[in-house]
Design a protein around this motif. Sequence first.
Motif: not given
Length: 322
Positions: A233-258
């Motif tokens: 089982x392979x998984x991935x997540x990508x995210x872009x977030x921007x708090x009030x009055x701040x620059x946007x930030x990128x984040x990600x996750x990768x996972x595996x299960x067997x």
Amino acid sequence: MSIKRTLIAAALAATVPAVATAAPVSFYGKLNVEAAFNDYDTDSIDGEDLGLSETEIRSNSSRVGVKGDLELNSDVTAFYTVEYEVNIDEEDKDNFEARNQFVGIKGNFGAISLGRQDTMLKKSQGKVDVFSDYAGDLAKYGLQGENRGTETLTYMLPKMGLFSAGVTYLAEGSEGQLDEDGERTDGFSIAAMYGDKSYKKAPFYAAIAYDTDIDEQDSVIRGSIGGKVAGIKLGALYQQQEAYGADSKDGFLVSAAYDINAWTLKTQYVDMEDTADGFSVGADYRFAKTTKAFAYYTDRSYDNELNSKSGGFAGIGLEHKF
């Protein structure tokens, strides 16, 4: 006297099945408790390297709840959920905390529910976070969007095969709903999903979700994808977030299960720009469908948050579902 008892027993026998058929109710829950060892690189006040460590018995989102539905007519069914987290490790004897608690109706028009609920963006990740609720949970790294609104209305479109979509509205009175000026504001969370997050109806899952004006975030965009290939089982997540009055930030996750017989081996890496990154490895051993033992290790490092604890986190414990 015996005749009266017989009549009463017969009346109960006739009534109980009728009630059960009309309004089935499910009582459910899980207890997840671990013995944990935390070896911190920094202390929780000023970031000074003190090499702090501690051991504890910790509850990982243990919970109890009731849920059910009732067919109102051939077209409309009412449903509800009332769920509480049980903080087993709390010193306070009043160790219950509200989780999802809502009531709604569903039919050919879709489903409408009101109450305290997870947002659509939170739901959209499916099961790609294989260390959810543990020290390796994606929220521990500063990825925003894991929200449960206290005053919400959610509408789910009718399912079309493997496709589903919905929107959550958070009213101004919902906890934490403040704009950049500190004023009350409402917010929205929308998501579209395709496939099966459990990989039973289909060996893949994908979702896209968007939050605006929720939990002091101007916006959060999240994409999740998962699949089962050769038993992995392979998984991935990508995210872009921007708090009030701040620059946007990128984040990600990768996972595996067997899965190997009764064992599940799993690993995960999470990175949030200018916030934190780290990895987790672990193994579950399933005694039965309801009960498992688990062990894991998480290494988490913070970049700029001096009030958060970096270090190694290890745990071994048991989970029982009912």
